[in-house]
Design an enzyme around this catalytic site. Structure first.
Site, PDB file in Angstrom:
ATOM      1  N   HIS A 110      80.061  11.085  29.976  1.00  0.00           N
ATOM      2  CA  HIS A 110      80.771  11.436  28.655  1.00  0.00           C
ATOM      3  C   HIS A 110      82.158  11.733  28.925  1.00  0.00           C
ATOM      4  CE1 HIS A 110      78.571  14.941  28.455  1.00  0.00           C
ATOM      5  NE2 HIS A 110      79.656  15.611  27.892  1.00  0.00           N
TER       6      HIS A 110
ATOM      7  N   HIS B 269      86.711  18.072  28.004  1.00  0.00           N
ATOM      8  CA  HIS B 269      85.994  17.754  29.555  1.00  0.00           C
ATOM      9  C   HIS B 269      85.742  16.463  29.842  1.00  0.00           C
ATOM     10  CE1 HIS B 269      82.554  18.770  26.886  1.00  0.00           C
ATOM     11  NE2 HIS B 269      81.868  18.110  27.748  1.00  0.00           N
TER      12      HIS B 269
ATOM     13  N   GLU C 122      82.324  18.802  33.608  1.00  0.00           N
ATOM     14  CA  GLU C 122      80.988  18.975  33.585  1.00  0.00           C
ATOM     15  C   GLU C 122      80.115  18.182  34.424  1.00  0.00           C
ATOM     16  OE1 GLU C 122      79.704  18.001  29.407  1.00  0.00           O
ATOM     17  OE2 GLU C 122      77.670  18.874  29.820  1.00  0.00           O
TER      18      GLU C 122
HETATM   19  C1  LIG Z   1      75.986  20.820  24.211  1.00  0.00           C
HETATM   20  C2  LIG Z   1      76.417  20.705  25.549  1.00  0.00           C
HETATM   21  C3  LIG Z   1      77.571  19.746  25.513  1.00  0.00           C
HETATM   22  C4  LIG Z   1      76.958  18.650  26.925  1.00  0.00           C
HETATM   23  O1  LIG Z   1      77.932  17.836  27.079  1.00  0.00           O
HETATM   24  O2  LIG Z   1      75.992  18.869  26.949  1.00  0.00           O
HETATM   25  C5  LIG Z   1      78.763  20.563  26.198  1.00  0.00           C
HETATM   26  O3  LIG Z   1      79.558  19.649  26.781  1.00  0.00           O
HETATM   27  S1  LIG Z   1      79.146  21.723  25.712  1.00  0.00           S
HETATM   28  C6  LIG Z   1      80.854  21.934  25.755  1.00  0.00           C
HETATM   29  C7  LIG Z   1      81.294  23.582  25.379  1.00  0.00           C
HETATM   30  N1  LIG Z   1      81.007  24.485  26.668  1.00  0.00           N
HETATM   31  C8  LIG Z   1      82.064  24.796  27.646  1.00  0.00           C
HETATM   32  O4  LIG Z   1      83.115  24.100  27.529  1.00  0.00           O
HETATM   33  C9  LIG Z   1      81.766  25.537  28.771  1.00  0.00           C
HETATM   34  C10 LIG Z   1      82.469  25.722  29.586  1.00  0.00           C
HETATM   35  N2  LIG Z   1      83.962  26.073  29.085  1.00  0.00           N
HETATM   36  C11 LIG Z   1      84.416  27.687  29.272  1.00  0.00           C
HETATM   37  O5  LIG Z   1      83.688  28.279  29.789  1.00  0.00           O
HETATM   38  C12 LIG Z   1      85.566  27.880  28.696  1.00  0.00           C
HETATM   39  O6  LIG Z   1      85.984  26.653  27.723  1.00  0.00           O
HETATM   40  C13 LIG Z   1      86.829  27.836  29.852  1.00  0.00           C
HETATM   41  C14 LIG Z   1      86.514  29.111  30.789  1.00  0.00           C
HETATM   42  C15 LIG Z   1      87.269  26.474  30.549  1.00  0.00           C
HETATM   43  C16 LIG Z   1      88.040  28.099  28.907  1.00  0.00           C
HETATM   44  O7  LIG Z   1      87.847  29.330  28.238  1.00  0.00           O
HETATM   45  P1  LIG Z   1      89.131  29.843  27.267  1.00  0.00           P
HETATM   46  O8  LIG Z   1      89.904  28.717  26.764  1.00  0.00           O
HETATM   47  O9  LIG Z   1      88.544  30.917  26.511  1.00  0.00           O
HETATM   48  O10 LIG Z   1      89.542  30.445  28.477  1.00  0.00           O
HETATM   49  P2  LIG Z   1      91.202  30.830  28.772  1.00  0.00           P
HETATM   50  O11 LIG Z   1      91.984  30.613  27.605  1.00  0.00           O
HETATM   51  O12 LIG Z   1      91.187  32.047  29.788  1.00  0.00           O
HETATM   52  O13 LIG Z   1      91.323  29.636  29.732  1.00  0.00           O
HETATM   53  C17 LIG Z   1      91.602  29.768  31.037  1.00  0.00           C
HETATM   54  C18 LIG Z   1      92.716  28.427  31.364  1.00  0.00           C
HETATM   55  O14 LIG Z   1      91.977  27.287  31.533  1.00  0.00           O
HETATM   56  C19 LIG Z   1      92.745  26.381  30.483  1.00  0.00           C
HETATM   57  N3  LIG Z   1      91.769  25.734  29.873  1.00  0.00           N
HETATM   58  C20 LIG Z   1      90.789  26.169  28.707  1.00  0.00           C
HETATM   59  N4  LIG Z   1      90.029  25.072  28.463  1.00  0.00           N
HETATM   60  C21 LIG Z   1      90.389  23.903  28.972  1.00  0.00           C
HETATM   61  C22 LIG Z   1      89.964  22.622  29.026  1.00  0.00           C
HETATM   62  N5  LIG Z   1      88.935  22.185  28.288  1.00  0.00           N
HETATM   63  N6  LIG Z   1      90.477  21.774  30.036  1.00  0.00           N
HETATM   64  C23 LIG Z   1      91.464  22.187  30.699  1.00  0.00           C
HETATM   65  N7  LIG Z   1      92.275  23.716  30.808  1.00  0.00           N
HETATM   66  C24 LIG Z   1      91.519  24.423  29.821  1.00  0.00           C
HETATM   67  C25 LIG Z   1      93.498  27.459  29.460  1.00  0.00           C
HETATM   68  O15 LIG Z   1      94.636  26.775  29.267  1.00  0.00           O
HETATM   69  C26 LIG Z   1      93.775  28.636  30.555  1.00  0.00           C
HETATM   70  O16 LIG Z   1      95.000  28.139  31.331  1.00  0.00           O
HETATM   71  P3  LIG Z   1      96.322  28.747  31.379  1.00  0.00           P
HETATM   72  O17 LIG Z   1      97.272  27.925  32.320  1.00  0.00           O
HETATM   73  O18 LIG Z   1      95.990  30.173  31.896  1.00  0.00           O
HETATM   74  O19 LIG Z   1      96.616  28.951  29.986  1.00  0.00           O
HETATM   75 CO   LIG Z   2      79.792  17.625  27.509  1.00  0.00          CO
END
Ligand SMILES: CC[C@H](C(=O)O)C(=O)SCCNC(=O)CCNC(=O)[C@H](O)C(C)(C)COP(=O)(O)OP(=O)(O)OC[C@H]1O[C@@H](n2cnc3c(N)ncnc32)[C@H](O)[C@@H]1OP(=O)(O)O
Ligand SMILES: [Co+2]
Length: 134
Positions: free
Chosen positions: A7, A79, A130
């Site tokens: 997905h 993602h 993912e």
């Molecule tokens: C029900 C489950 C379902 C499934 O398919 O089964 C799911 O998909 S659940 C989806 C939701 N869960 C997750 O996304 C878990 C993994 N994600 C995380 O742990 C966080 O979202 C994380 C660590 C990727 C980012 O968290 P956060 O935004 O709070 O942290 P930062 O602001 O420190 O970000 C660090 C850095 O990464 C960039 N960033 C954040 N999110 C994304 C993204 N989706 N794609 C690309 N880049 C991302 C963010 O801009 C920061 O970059 P920087 O250059 O430092 O600004």
């Molecule tokens: Co997902």
């Protein structure tokens, strides 16, 4: 190691509006909202002939996608999910190559009832990856 594209996930500010748009404007097959408290999101799956779209909206106080939506208030691609046959082998292989696995490093059960893991976006060209074991 990675197989089919399972997905593409889109974080949305209004889940009902986004689901209605895919159903009514795009004529897609849209599922019912699924609360996934263990992941801090509510999801809606849109079934396409060759993959799915996963609409995401924050659920609960510390949703992992809250920060993303604050930075992208109109929403955006969040993602991509690839299928793997053996998620532990995939994880160990990736970690051995220096990739960061998010969370505890242990798979959680995702929205399809299968084990999932997430890889840090900074290790994959700015794309949150993912993996889902099928
Ligand atoms: C029900 C489950 C379902 C499934 O398919 O089964 C799911 O998909 S659940 C989806 C939701 N869960 C997750 O996304 C878990 C993994 N994600 C995380 O742990 C966080 O979202 C994380 C660590 C990727 C980012 O968290 P956060 O935004 O709070 O942290 P930062 O602001 O420190 O970000 C660090 C850095 O990464 C960039 N960033 C954040 N999110 C994304 C993204 N989706 N794609 C690309 N880049 C991302 C963010 O801009 C920061 O970059 P920087 O250059 O430092 O600004
Ligand atoms: Co997902």
């Amino acid at each position: 190691m990675i197989g089919r594209l399972n997905h593409v996930a889109i974080a949305v500010p209004d889940l009902d509006a986004a689901a209605a748009q895919y159903r009514d404007a795009l004529g897609a097959e849209v599922g019912a909202p699924q609360a996934e408290p263990d992941h801090g999101v509510t999801v809606v799956f849109i079934t396409l002939p060759n993959t799915k779209i996963e609409l995401l909206h924050p659920l609960g106080a510390d949703s992992p996608i809250a920060g993303f939506l604050q930075k992208n208030p109109s929403g955006g691609i969040h993602h991509i999910c690839y299928e793997v046959e053996d998620i532990i082998a995939a994880r160990d292989n990736l970690q051995a190559q220096g990739a960061r696995v998010l969370g505890t490093g242990e798979p959680k059960i995702g929205a399809h009832g299968k084990p999932v893991l997430f890889l840090h976006p900074k290790d994959f060209n700015g794309c949150l990856v993912e993996l889902e074991e099928v």
